[in-house]
Design a protein around this motif. Structure first.
Motif, PDB file in Angstrom:
ATOM      1  N   LYS A 110       0.704  -1.067  -0.004  1.00 36.53           N
ATOM      2  CA  LYS A 110      -0.167   0.019  -0.239  1.00 36.53           C
ATOM      3  C   LYS A 110       1.129   0.909  -0.316  1.00 36.53           C
ATOM      4  N   VAL A 111       1.003   2.111  -0.980  1.00 35.51           N
ATOM      5  CA  VAL A 111       1.663   3.526  -1.609  1.00 35.51           C
ATOM      6  C   VAL A 111       0.164   4.107  -0.577  1.00 35.51           C
ATOM      7  N   SER A 112       0.871   5.091   0.590  1.00 37.69           N
ATOM      8  CA  SER A 112       0.200   6.107   0.854  1.00 37.69           C
ATOM      9  C   SER A 112       1.063   7.848   0.254  1.00 37.69           C
ATOM     10  N   TYR A 113       0.432   8.894   0.942  1.00 43.17           N
ATOM     11  CA  TYR A 113       1.593  10.010   0.293  1.00 43.17           C
ATOM     12  C   TYR A 113       0.656  11.110   0.567  1.00 43.17           C
ATOM     13  N   ARG A 114       0.845  12.307   1.692  1.00 39.49           N
ATOM     14  CA  ARG A 114       0.497  13.761   1.874  1.00 39.49           C
ATOM     15  C   ARG A 114       1.545  14.590   1.548  1.00 39.49           C
ATOM     16  N   ASP A 115       1.581  16.347   1.425  1.00 38.01           N
ATOM     17  CA  ASP A 115       1.858  17.141   2.014  1.00 38.01           C
ATOM     18  C   ASP A 115       3.057  17.099   3.644  1.00 38.01           C
ATOM     19  N   ALA A 116       4.115  17.732   3.157  1.00 39.03           N
ATOM     20  CA  ALA A 116       4.854  16.957   3.352  1.00 39.03           C
ATOM     21  C   ALA A 116       5.190  18.083   4.845  1.00 39.03           C
ATOM     22  N   ALA A 117       4.521  19.670   4.197  1.00 39.33           N
ATOM     23  CA  ALA A 117       4.349  21.249   4.748  1.00 39.33           C
ATOM     24  C   ALA A 117       3.049  21.480   4.789  1.00 39.33           C
ATOM     25  N   TYR A 118       2.890  22.520   5.070  1.00 39.46           N
ATOM     26  CA  TYR A 118       1.629  22.939   4.429  1.00 39.46           C
ATOM     27  C   TYR A 118       1.488  22.670   3.177  1.00 39.46           C
ATOM     28  N   VAL A 119      -0.129  22.461   3.208  1.00 39.04           N
ATOM     29  CA  VAL A 119      -0.927  22.788   1.918  1.00 39.04           C
ATOM     30  C   VAL A 119      -0.914  23.841   0.905  1.00 39.04           C
ATOM     31  N   ASP A 120      -0.279  23.847  -0.101  1.00 36.21           N
ATOM     32  CA  ASP A 120       0.507  24.613  -1.283  1.00 36.21           C
ATOM     33  C   ASP A 120       0.285  24.549  -2.218  1.00 36.21           C
ATOM     34  N   GLY A 121      -0.897  23.379  -2.453  1.00 36.43           N
ATOM     35  CA  GLY A 121      -1.272  23.027  -4.409  1.00 36.43           C
ATOM     36  C   GLY A 121      -0.208  22.386  -5.095  1.00 36.43           C
ATOM     37  N   ASP A 122       0.523  21.851  -3.988  1.00 35.80           N
ATOM     38  CA  ASP A 122       1.703  20.933  -5.066  1.00 35.80           C
ATOM     39  C   ASP A 122       1.079  19.563  -5.838  1.00 35.80           C
ATOM     40  N   LYS A 123       1.349  19.210  -7.167  1.00 40.02           N
ATOM     41  CA  LYS A 123       0.859  17.967  -7.509  1.00 40.02           C
ATOM     42  C   LYS A 123       1.758  17.563  -8.246  1.00 40.02           C
ATOM     43  N   VAL A 124       1.777  16.327  -7.830  1.00 43.18           N
ATOM     44  CA  VAL A 124       2.219  15.057  -8.287  1.00 43.18           C
ATOM     45  C   VAL A 124       1.646  14.193  -9.767  1.00 43.18           C
ATOM     46  N   ARG A 125       2.243  12.994 -10.475  1.00 47.24           N
ATOM     47  CA  ARG A 125       1.984  12.009 -11.204  1.00 47.24           C
ATOM     48  C   ARG A 125       2.949  10.879 -10.890  1.00 47.24           C
ATOM     49  N   VAL A 126       2.536   9.617 -10.524  1.00 46.68           N
ATOM     50  CA  VAL A 126       2.825   8.772 -10.254  1.00 46.68           C
ATOM     51  C   VAL A 126       2.404   8.021 -10.884  1.00 46.68           C
ATOM     52  N   TYR A 127       4.109   6.737 -11.364  1.00 47.88           N
ATOM     53  CA  TYR A 127       4.903   6.214 -12.204  1.00 47.88           C
ATOM     54  C   TYR A 127       5.064   4.115 -11.210  1.00 47.88           C
ATOM     55  N   LEU A 128       4.502   3.941 -12.311  1.00 50.72           N
ATOM     56  CA  LEU A 128       4.656   1.790 -11.788  1.00 50.72           C
ATOM     57  C   LEU A 128       5.460   0.855 -12.758  1.00 50.72           C
ATOM     58  N   ASN A 129       6.341   1.049 -12.386  1.00 51.08           N
ATOM     59  CA  ASN A 129       7.160   0.663 -14.030  1.00 51.08           C
ATOM     60  C   ASN A 129       7.338   0.815 -14.142  1.00 51.08           C
ATOM     61  N   TYR A 130       6.627   2.467 -14.467  1.00 54.96           N
ATOM     62  CA  TYR A 130       7.376   3.406 -15.987  1.00 54.96           C
ATOM     63  C   TYR A 130       6.039   3.687 -16.814  1.00 54.96           C
ATOM     64  N   VAL A 131       4.617   3.040 -16.092  1.00 56.78           N
ATOM     65  CA  VAL A 131       3.231   3.527 -16.519  1.00 56.78           C
ATOM     66  C   VAL A 131       3.354   4.321 -15.926  1.00 56.78           C
ATOM     67  N   ILE A 132       1.720   5.352 -15.906  1.00 54.40           N
ATOM     68  CA  ILE A 132       1.266   5.986 -15.452  1.00 54.40           C
ATOM     69  C   ILE A 132      -0.056   5.420 -14.554  1.00 54.40           C
ATOM     70  N   VAL A 133       0.591   5.483 -13.017  1.00 57.61           N
ATOM     71  CA  VAL A 133      -1.440   4.916 -12.246  1.00 57.61           C
ATOM     72  C   VAL A 133      -1.848   6.017 -11.658  1.00 57.61           C
ATOM     73  N   GLU A 134      -1.256   7.180 -11.667  1.00 56.81           N
ATOM     74  CA  GLU A 134      -1.926   8.333 -10.418  1.00 56.81           C
ATOM     75  C   GLU A 134      -1.634   9.650 -12.181  1.00 56.81           C
ATOM     76  N   PRO A 135      -2.035  10.330 -13.090  1.00 55.32           N
ATOM     77  CA  PRO A 135      -1.372  10.353 -13.892  1.00 55.32           C
ATOM     78  C   PRO A 135      -1.828  12.330 -12.876  1.00 55.32           C
ATOM     79  N   GLU A 136      -2.336  12.274 -12.063  1.00 58.72           N
ATOM     80  CA  GLU A 136      -2.111  14.132 -11.491  1.00 58.72           C
ATOM     81  C   GLU A 136      -2.694  14.077 -10.035  1.00 58.72           C
TER      82      GLU A 136
END
Length: 204
Positions: A110-136
């Motif tokens: 299970k992969v879990s993530y959150r903003d490490a500082a105060y919430v300021d609108g950071d966005k990420v894209r997540v890949y698993l073995n070079y395949v996008i699993v979470e686009p935004e």
């Protein structure tokens, strides 16, 4: 006869007294002129002698005993002083972050993530073995994530910074748990836009 003896006795006594006085006077003058004086101490300057190689005598036995401890061939010194670690946070963010490899026998994670500082609108894209699993994904203060089925061998996860929010760089905390809920690994990324943070899970 008595007058003759008396005269001779007087001469003898007079002569004896004269001799004693002369002897005493001579001893006084001798002592005054010839007093014994201590001889002066001669100072000798000591000079250090330079010892040359040819002056050192070493027996063959001693030479054989020490020759193994003498380094005769010293190689070229090719040591290079390492450059100082970069300390500028802005420059540190402008490169990919590698969090290494963790091993597990678990069949899922299970992969879990959150903003490490105060919430300021950071966005990420997540890949698993070079395949996008979470686009935004918009990071917030609440943990969010997804479950993955682990393949035997390498399972690579990349988090790509889409932006840097209102306060650069893109910052987040992630945690990975096995199928029993045990924490496998955890860390934080600090990456500029376009860079990635990578963690590899190796299934044994």
């Amino acid at each position: 006869m008595s007058q003759y003896f008396s005269f001779k006795g007087q001469v003898f006594i007079f002569g004896l007294m004269f001799g004693m006085l002369s002897t005493a006077y001579s001893q006084e003058e001798f002592g005054a002129e010839f007093k014994v004086k201590a001889a002066p101490v001669k100072k000798k300057e000591v000079k250090a002698k330079e010892i040359k190689e040819k002056d050192v005598k070493v027996s063959k036995a001693d030479y054989n005993a020490i020759k193994n401890y003498v380094i005769t061939d010293i190689g070229e010194n090719k040591y290079e002083v390492p450059k100082g670690e970069e300390k500028d946070p802005e420059k540190l963010a402008k490169r990919d972050q590698d969090f290494g490899v963790v091993k597990t026998a678990s069949g899922a994670a299970k992969v879990s993530y959150r903003d490490a500082a105060y919430v300021d609108g950071d966005k990420v894209r997540v890949y698993l073995n070079y395949v996008i699993v979470e686009p935004e994904v918009l990071l917030n203060g609440e943990a969010q994530g997804f479950d993955i089925t682990l393949q035997k061998g390498v399972n690579r996860i990349d988090f790509e910074a889409i932006n840097e929010g209102y306060a650069a760089p893109n910052t987040a905390e992630f945690k990975i748990f096995d199928d029993k809920g045990n924490l496998i690994t955890a860390n934080q990324w600090n990456i500029a836009q376009g860079y990635k943070a990578t963690i590899v899970i190796e299934k044994e």
